[in-house]
Every structure is written in structure tokens, then in C-alpha cells.
Design a protein around this motif. Structure first.
Motif, PDB file in Angstrom:
ATOM      1  N   LYS A 173       0.847  -1.190   0.000  1.00  6.48           N
ATOM      2  CA  LYS A 173       0.000   0.000   0.000  1.00  6.48           C
ATOM      3  C   LYS A 173       0.885   1.243   0.000  1.00  6.48           C
ATOM      4  O   LYS A 173       2.012   1.222   0.507  1.00  6.48           O
ATOM      5  CB  LYS A 173      -0.897   0.016   1.239  1.00  6.48           C
ATOM      6  N   SER A 174       0.355   2.337  -0.522  1.00  3.44           N
ATOM      7  CA  SER A 174       1.152   3.569  -0.628  1.00  3.44           C
ATOM      8  C   SER A 174       1.650   4.036   0.740  1.00  3.44           C
ATOM      9  O   SER A 174       2.785   4.519   0.854  1.00  3.44           O
ATOM     10  CB  SER A 174       0.311   4.671  -1.274  1.00  3.44           C
ATOM     11  N   THR A 175       0.815   3.879   1.750  1.00  6.99           N
ATOM     12  CA  THR A 175       1.192   4.358   3.085  1.00  6.99           C
ATOM     13  C   THR A 175       2.258   3.481   3.740  1.00  6.99           C
ATOM     14  O   THR A 175       2.845   3.868   4.748  1.00  6.99           O
ATOM     15  CB  THR A 175      -0.053   4.413   3.990  1.00  6.99           C
ATOM     16  N   GLU A 176       2.498   2.305   3.162  1.00  4.85           N
ATOM     17  CA  GLU A 176       3.509   1.394   3.721  1.00  4.85           C
ATOM     18  C   GLU A 176       4.876   1.582   3.077  1.00  4.85           C
ATOM     19  O   GLU A 176       5.855   0.967   3.496  1.00  4.85           O
ATOM     20  CB  GLU A 176       3.057  -0.066   3.541  1.00  4.85           C
ATOM     21  N   ILE A 177       4.951   2.404   2.043  1.00  2.60           N
ATOM     22  CA  ILE A 177       6.216   2.608   1.334  1.00  2.60           C
ATOM     23  C   ILE A 177       6.923   3.817   1.935  1.00  2.60           C
ATOM     24  O   ILE A 177       6.409   4.939   1.860  1.00  2.60           O
ATOM     25  CB  ILE A 177       5.973   2.819  -0.176  1.00  2.60           C
ATOM     26  N   PRO A 178       8.091   3.620   2.559  1.00  2.66           N
ATOM     27  CA  PRO A 178       8.779   4.740   3.209  1.00  2.66           C
ATOM     28  C   PRO A 178       9.291   5.761   2.191  1.00  2.66           C
ATOM     29  O   PRO A 178       9.430   5.465   1.005  1.00  2.66           O
ATOM     30  CB  PRO A 178       9.935   4.074   3.961  1.00  2.66           C
ATOM     31  N   GLU A 179       9.580   6.954   2.687  1.00  3.32           N
ATOM     32  CA  GLU A 179       9.981   8.070   1.828  1.00  3.32           C
ATOM     33  C   GLU A 179      11.193   7.727   0.967  1.00  3.32           C
ATOM     34  O   GLU A 179      11.249   8.076  -0.213  1.00  3.32           O
ATOM     35  CB  GLU A 179      10.277   9.296   2.699  1.00  3.32           C
ATOM     36  N   ASN A 180      12.174   7.027   1.546  1.00  4.09           N
ATOM     37  CA  ASN A 180      13.406   6.758   0.791  1.00  4.09           C
ATOM     38  C   ASN A 180      13.230   5.680  -0.278  1.00  4.09           C
ATOM     39  O   ASN A 180      14.157   5.392  -1.035  1.00  4.09           O
ATOM     40  CB  ASN A 180      14.544   6.370   1.745  1.00  4.09           C
ATOM     41  N   GLU A 181      12.037   5.066  -0.345  1.00  4.30           N
ATOM     42  CA  GLU A 181      11.771   4.068  -1.384  1.00  4.30           C
ATOM     43  C   GLU A 181      10.765   4.592  -2.410  1.00  4.30           C
ATOM     44  O   GLU A 181      10.167   3.828  -3.160  1.00  4.30           O
ATOM     45  CB  GLU A 181      11.256   2.769  -0.743  1.00  4.30           C
ATOM     46  N   ARG A 182      10.583   5.906  -2.427  1.00  3.05           N
ATOM     47  CA  ARG A 182       9.683   6.544  -3.389  1.00  3.05           C
ATOM     48  C   ARG A 182      10.497   7.309  -4.434  1.00  3.05           C
ATOM     49  O   ARG A 182      11.485   7.964  -4.091  1.00  3.05           O
ATOM     50  CB  ARG A 182       8.729   7.517  -2.678  1.00  3.05           C
ATOM     51  N   ASP A 183      10.053   7.246  -5.674  1.00  4.52           N
ATOM     52  CA  ASP A 183      10.714   7.964  -6.765  1.00  4.52           C
ATOM     53  C   ASP A 183       9.810   9.101  -7.236  1.00  4.52           C
ATOM     54  O   ASP A 183       8.817   8.869  -7.926  1.00  4.52           O
ATOM     55  CB  ASP A 183      11.010   7.000  -7.924  1.00  4.52           C
ATOM     56  N   TYR A 184      10.161  10.320  -6.821  1.00  2.00           N
ATOM     57  CA  TYR A 184       9.437  11.502  -7.311  1.00  2.00           C
ATOM     58  C   TYR A 184      10.044  11.857  -8.669  1.00  2.00           C
ATOM     59  O   TYR A 184      10.877  12.764  -8.795  1.00  2.00           O
ATOM     60  CB  TYR A 184       9.570  12.645  -6.305  1.00  2.00           C
ATOM     61  N   TYR A 185       9.622  11.095  -9.678  1.00  2.00           N
ATOM     62  CA  TYR A 185      10.368  11.071 -10.938  1.00  2.00           C
ATOM     63  C   TYR A 185      10.339  12.398 -11.702  1.00  2.00           C
ATOM     64  O   TYR A 185      11.297  12.728 -12.406  1.00  2.00           O
ATOM     65  CB  TYR A 185       9.896   9.910 -11.816  1.00  2.00           C
ATOM     66  N   LEU A 186       9.253  13.176 -11.597  1.00  2.00           N
ATOM     67  CA  LEU A 186       9.240  14.474 -12.280  1.00  2.00           C
ATOM     68  C   LEU A 186      10.213  15.450 -11.612  1.00  2.00           C
ATOM     69  O   LEU A 186      10.921  16.200 -12.291  1.00  2.00           O
ATOM     70  CB  LEU A 186       7.831  15.070 -12.300  1.00  2.00           C
TER      71      LEU A 186
END
Length: 657
Positions: free
Chosen positions: A303-316
Motif C-alpha cells: 500500500k502507498s502508506t507502507e512505502i517509506p519516503e526513501n523508497e519513493r521515486d518523485y520522478y518528475l
């Protein structure tokens, strides 16, 4: 040769000079001249009210039961204007330059500069009408950012700007109706243009309630009928939006400009299944505060809420640091497609990315705590205060998202994916908004003129109102000044009789096919061909296949479509069949145009023409022109080119990094 009638002189003086020298029609003569306006969205309603106010005899037609139901009402995010209220460096020139660059240098400079010039007048006009634009605490009009710009120039009314602007234009229109200057025909659909001695002199319409065909004369005809995004079947357009009026004009001699230039909007609610017949837009304004991301790991099912900040790609933000989440629509859409195609998509279909407001909620919450001087605020209080601010800015959009998806976007990120939204292509027009048929004009999204290969967000409302309120009232006089000696032509003229007969024959032909397949099934199949092979990415092989498949689909349609009901009654299936038949022909031309334009620019992305980083690669040497297609018989078009000359905004490789 195409004559765009661009005035001589410096770019920033062309419009002023034109207004000072164009022909005028005196008030007594205006009362003798009849003008037909087809479509009563922002462009049509503003043109009808303005020309009625000037004293012309106006007839306005719409296929809806009220002008208020025009698709303009669905616009959410805002309208651009070079007011520089934020003192952030905006100007007429910067709006002009952003629009030319955003359109990937495929728009006519003179038209775009005029649009930027009159943009400020539009806001004054609408405020005077009572349009409730958002305001700052002190009462000044508020602005927000939209894609492809680094200034805040977008005026808005929550997430329903189109609705409020259309109500303003509608009030103005209804005032003229009440005064007797405008005659309104609701539930009437234009099915042909009547051309006499080479000039547009009227239209044939079908009364959608009784099924009866009617003839109407006009000294000039203005088409304000919107775009053709529904050629893709699934789009954010209203279900009734269609190309029929523009297509009939095309077949009577009006050239079609850049038909392959279609806009894919990056923030729409993803497709949920085969049962869908419509997609829903989530306003670009959400990219002001929402951050777009996908998991860094492929196939991540958490789920989105289970993915920590450092494992997210703000690709734009990673790929385009200068503009971040506010890159133009074509760039954002392709980036989302690239991530999903590479296996980073989210949701059950994996054809979506996240649009997350968690950071904005916290930022606004802390701002409210400081503003109110609250000591010892708890995290819960900060979050709630932040949600209240977001609700004030985007509440109706969040409510709409929750109703459709069942998810609360205040608690979890929205899931979005690109969808067809707007068409930059349309009938070719000159500087005066006249098509290649004298006396026939095209305004707003129905023409090709201002956005090149990609429209910037919040510029559609600007163009529609600019054309209707501030451009055509001047330019139409240039034509009608020479028509004052022409008396109204009786509608029993042979050209009217012949045009009505052709319309009736086509309707009867459709009704008599009596096949087995529904109109909807053909539209759906056309949409799949268009989306798969002439959608966000195109290549020569796919386009050639699409052309053959569409030609086969056309044969099948005219031999196996089934339309229930009768001709002389209210028959929505017949209405739809007429529109889908035109969409099929348009689809073929779009693919031909996309195949011919062997470059990438804006929303037209040829896979054979891209940079090493996957960006659109233009070919200015061979394709710096407007494609203007002349109808020359079934499956046959002649290409005319309007070469684009850039005196001020010199073409460069677009960069939003």
C-alpha cells in the motif's frame, strides 16, 4: 496558397495596428446582417453575446437542452492571464513565450501574442460579470501555478472555473436573447454548411426532439463546436462532444489543421474496466501542491502508506528539477507512461502513478499554526488544519475523486494516469479566424490556431473567451463590411435544397443499413485503434496498420450498423451514429497526418524521433509548418503547408530541467 493574413509590423503592434485599420460596419447596417453561431460554450456564448451587443442579428444553436450544458462547464483548474498580480515577473511577453515554447514551436506567433495581449481584458470582463474568482484574504484576486510556467498567472474559482465562466457568458448571452438580438435554438444539431458562390451562407440543422431538418441563412457562420477528443472513445470530454460540425465544414472546403495534435492530460482517474464509456479529469491545479511518485522497486504491491519516503521515486522532480511537478502536460504524460511501461506502475492495473498531498497538508498545517500563533500544536492538529486549507483550495475535486474511487485522498494518495483531454488540431483559420471558406469562421477549440503541438494548462478557457469577446467582434467586420448590400437569401435557394437533400439521404442510408452491431461497439473499436496506434506514442508501422483498420471499420459500419427507432422522432442512437461516422473518417485523417509528420513535437510523439533521454525530438528543417488538409474525396486528402516563421521566439530544444 494559404494566406494567413498576418498584419505587417512588429509583433507586439500587429493587433493594435489591425484594430486601427480593419473595416467597420455602421450600426444601421449591422441590424441587416445575420450571423449564425454554432455551439454555445465559452467561445460561442461570448461571441453570440458580443455580436448581439454590437447589433448584429444573431442565431445561436446548440445540441444540448441549454447553453449551460456545453462542455466548457467541465473545466476545473483556471484561466491564464498576464496580470502579474503576484509581482513574480510575469508579462504579456512571458505568457506569449511560455505558450509558444509549451506548444513546441508549432504555433503561429502573431495569434499567440494577440492571445497574450487580450488575456488581461478577459479577467476584467469576467469580474464585471460577477464571476466569483478566488480571492486573497485582503480581497485581491488570487493566482496559482499551472504546468509549463514558472510564474503564478492562473485565475480560478475553486475547482469549477469553467462552470463559473460559462455562467457569466450565459448570462451575457441570455441578456441579448431577452433583448431580441439573439435567437436561441436549443436541441438543434448542425449537419451541413450551405455554400453559395463560394461563401458560407447558412446551415442545415436537425431538430433533435422532432427529427425535422431545418434551413437557416446567415451572412456569416461561426463554428464554436469544441474539440474532437471523443474520437478516442474514452476521454475526459462530455459524451456528446463531437467533430460533426467541423467535419461537415471540412468536407465543404474548410482545410483541417494539424489533426494529429491531440493532448493527453497527465492527471486523470485511471481506466477501471471495459465497462467504462467516460474518463474523469483531476485538475492540473492539483500539481501545485500534489507530488507525483512511484515506488523505486518494480512490481511493488505494498500500500502507498507502507512505502517509506526513501523508497519513493518523485520522478518528475528528479528528471525536471527546474519545473518539477509543473512540467507541461505532454512531458508529464509521457513520463508517467514510461514509468508504468517499465513496471513501476501502481494499483491493480499497474497503469497508474500516485499524486500525493501529504507534504502539502503538513506544510499548510504548520503555516496555519504560525498564522494563528498556536502554541504546542499536536501533529493531529497540524494535519487537520492542513486538510482544512487543502479542502478550501481543492475540496470539490477531492470529493469527486472519493465518490468515483471510494478512496479518501486526504488520507491516501490519488492514483492517476494520462487520458485524452483536448485537441490542438482543428479547422485551419487565418489571423481573422476565418477558414478557407469565405464567411465561415472557427473559434475556440474548434480551430487550430493558438496552442501548437501542446496546450498549456488553463489556456483553453483563455482562448475561447479571447476569440469570442475580443477577437471576432473586430475581425468579422472586415468581412461583413463588404456584405452590407447582400440581402437575406431565401432558404428555398437551390443550394439550401440540395444541402438538405444530401443530409436526408445520408440519414436514411444510415437507418436502412439495419445491421447487427450497435453504434457504441463501432465507436469503442475505433477508440481502441486510435489509442493503441495514434495515442501517446506513434510509429510508422502502427499508423499504417491503423489507417487500414479504420478503412475496414468504415466499410463494416456502413454495412452492419443497427440503429433502432425512426428518423422523424427523438432518436439519440441516430444522433450518435451520425457523429461516429464522422469520427471514423476523422480518425483516418489523424493517422495520415501523424504518419506524414515524421518528427516528434509536443503531444505528437513519434518513437522514431526522440532524444537519448526519451524526449520529443523536433525536425525544424522539414516540419516547421502547419499541416492544412484539403478534402479531395473518400480516403483522399491534399496537404497544404503554412510555413511557420519565428521572428521573436526562436525555436530551441525544449528543456524543463
Amino acid at each position: 496558397m494559404l494566406n494567413s493574413k498576418i498584419p505587417a509590423g512588429p509583433l507586439d503592434q500587429k493587433w493594435t495596428d489591425f484594430k486601427g485599420h480593419c473595416k467597420l460596419v455602421n450600426p444601421a447596417n449591422k441590424r441587416k446582417l445575420e450571423v449564425i453561431i454554432v455551439g454555445t460554450g465559452l467561445a460561442g456564448a461570448s461571441a453570440a453575446s458580443s455580436l448581439g451587443e454590437l447589433g448584429y442579428k444573431v442565431k445561436a444553436f446548440c445540441f444540448q437542452d441549454s447553453p449551460r450544458r456545453a462542455h466548457s462547464i467541465a473545466a476545473q483548474g483556471g484561466i491564464n492571464a498576464a496580470k502579474n498580480y503576484q509581482n513574480d515577473g510575469d508579462s504579456v511577453f512571458r505568457l506569449f513565450y511560455d505558450t509558444i515554447k509549451g506548444g513546441d514551436y508549432r504555433a503561429r506567433e502573431a495569434n499567440v501574442h494577440r492571445l497574450a495581449e487580450v488575456s488581461a481584458n478577459i479577467i476584467d470582463q469576467c469580474v464585471a460579470q460577477g464571476v466569483p474568482f478566488a480571492r486573497e484574504y485582503g480581497g485581491l484576486l488570487s493566482n496559482r501555478s499551472f504546468g509549463g510556467t514558472q510564474v503564478q498567472r492562473t485565475f480560478y474559482a475553486a475547482g469549477q472555473t469553467g462552470q463559473q465562466l460559462l455562467i457569466g457568458a450565459y448570462q451575457s448571452l441570455e441578456r441579448q436573447v431577452a433583448l431580441g438580438n439573439v435567437e436561441m435554438y436549443n436541441r438543434h444539431e448542425m449537419l451541413d454548411v450551405v455554400v453559395i458562390d463560394g461563401k458560407a451562407r447558412g446551415i442545415i440543422v436537425r431538430n433533435l426532439v422532432t427529427g425535422k431538418l431545418e434551413r437557416h441563412f446567415g451572412h456569416a457562420v461561426l463554428l464554436c463546436t469544441g474539440g474532437y477528443g471523443n474520437v478516442f472513445y474514452l476521454s475526459t470530454n462530455a459524451m456528446g462532444s463531437n467533430v460533426t460540425a467541423a467535419w461537415k465544414a471540412h468536407k465543404k472546403g474548410a482545410y483541417f489543421g494539424n489533426p494529429c495534435f491531440t493532448q493527453i492530460h497527465p492527471t486523470c482517474i485511471p481506466v477501471s474496466g471495459d465497462h467504462q464509456s467516460k474518463l474523469t479529469l483531476m485538475s492540473e491545479s492539483l500539481r501545485n501542491d500534489g507530488r507525483i511518485w512511484v515506488p523505486k522497486a518494480q512490481g511493488d504491491n505494498r500500500k502507498s502508506t507502507e512505502i517509506p519516503e526513501n523508497e519513493r521515486d518523485y520522478y518528475l522532480e528528479r528528471r525536471y528539477p527546474a519545473f518539477g511537478n509543473l512540467v507541461p502536460r505532454d512531458v508529464a504524460s509521457r513520463a508517467a507512461k514510461e514509468r508504468c511501461d517499465a513496471g513501476y506502475g501502481v494499483g491493480s492495473s499497474k497503469q497508474a502513478v500516485y499524486l500525493d498531498f501529504a507534504d502539502a497538508i503538513q506544510r499548510y498545517g504548520k503555516g496555519e499554526v504560525n498564522k494563528r500563533n498556536i502554541q504546542g500544536a499536536t501533529p493531529e492538529m497540524i494535519t487537520q488544519l492542513g486538510k482544512d486549507v487543502v479542502k478550501e483550495k481543492y475540496g470539490n475535486l477531492f470529493d469527486m475523486y472519493e465518490k468515483i474511487t471510494g478512496e479518501n485522498p486526504y488520507e491516501v494518495p490519488m492514483r492517476i494516469y494520462p487520458a485524452v483531454h483536448y485537441t490542438m488540431g482543428g479547422l485551419w483559420v487565418d489571423y481573422e479566424l476565418m477558414t478557407t471558406v469565405p464567411g465561415l469562421y472557427a473559434l475556440g477549440e474548434a480551430n487550430f490556431s493558438d496552442h501548437g503541438a501542446n496546450r498549456l494548462g488553463a489556456s483553453a478557457l483563455m482562448q475561447g473567451l479571447a476569440d469570442g469577446y475580443f477577437v471576432v467582434p473586430y475581425t468579422i467586420g472586415n468581412y461583413l463590411a463588404d456584405e452590407i448590400r447582400v440581402s437575406a437569401i431565401p432558404t428555398d435557394h437551390p443550394a439550401f435544397v440540395e444541402a438538405e437533400r444530401e443530409v436526408a439521404d445520408r440519414i436514411n442510408h444510415l437507418m436502412n443499413v439495419k445491421g447487427k452491431q450497435t453504434v457504441e461497439s463501432f465507436h469503442k473499436r475505433l477508440g481502441k485503434i486510435m489509442w493503441d496506434k495514434c495515442g501517446m506514442a506513434r510509429n510508422a508501422e502502427g499508423l499504417q496498420q491503423a489507417i487500414e483498420e479504420i478503412r475496414q471499420l468504415k466499410k463494416e459500419f456502413w454495412s452492419d450498423v443497427r440503429i433502432p427507432g425512426e428518423v422523424n422522432e427523438m432518436n439519440p442512437e441516430l444522433d450518435k451514429a451520425n457523429r461516429v461516422a464522422d469520427f471514423i473518417e476523422l480518425g483516418e485523417l489523424m493517422c495520415i497526418d501523424a504518419l506524414n509528420r515524421n518528427e516528434s513535437c509536443g503531444g505528437h510523439f513519434r518513437e522514431e524521433s526522440q532524444t537519448e533521454e526519451g524526449e520529443a525530438l523536433r525536425d525544424d528543417i522539414n516540419f516547421s509548418y502547419v499541416s492544412a488538409w484539403e478534402f479531395a474525396g473518400e480516403h483522399n486528402w491534399n496537404l497544404h503547408k503554412e510555413e511557420l516563421e519565428f521572428e521573436v521566439a526562436k525555436p530551441t530544444q525544449r528543456s524543463y530541467k
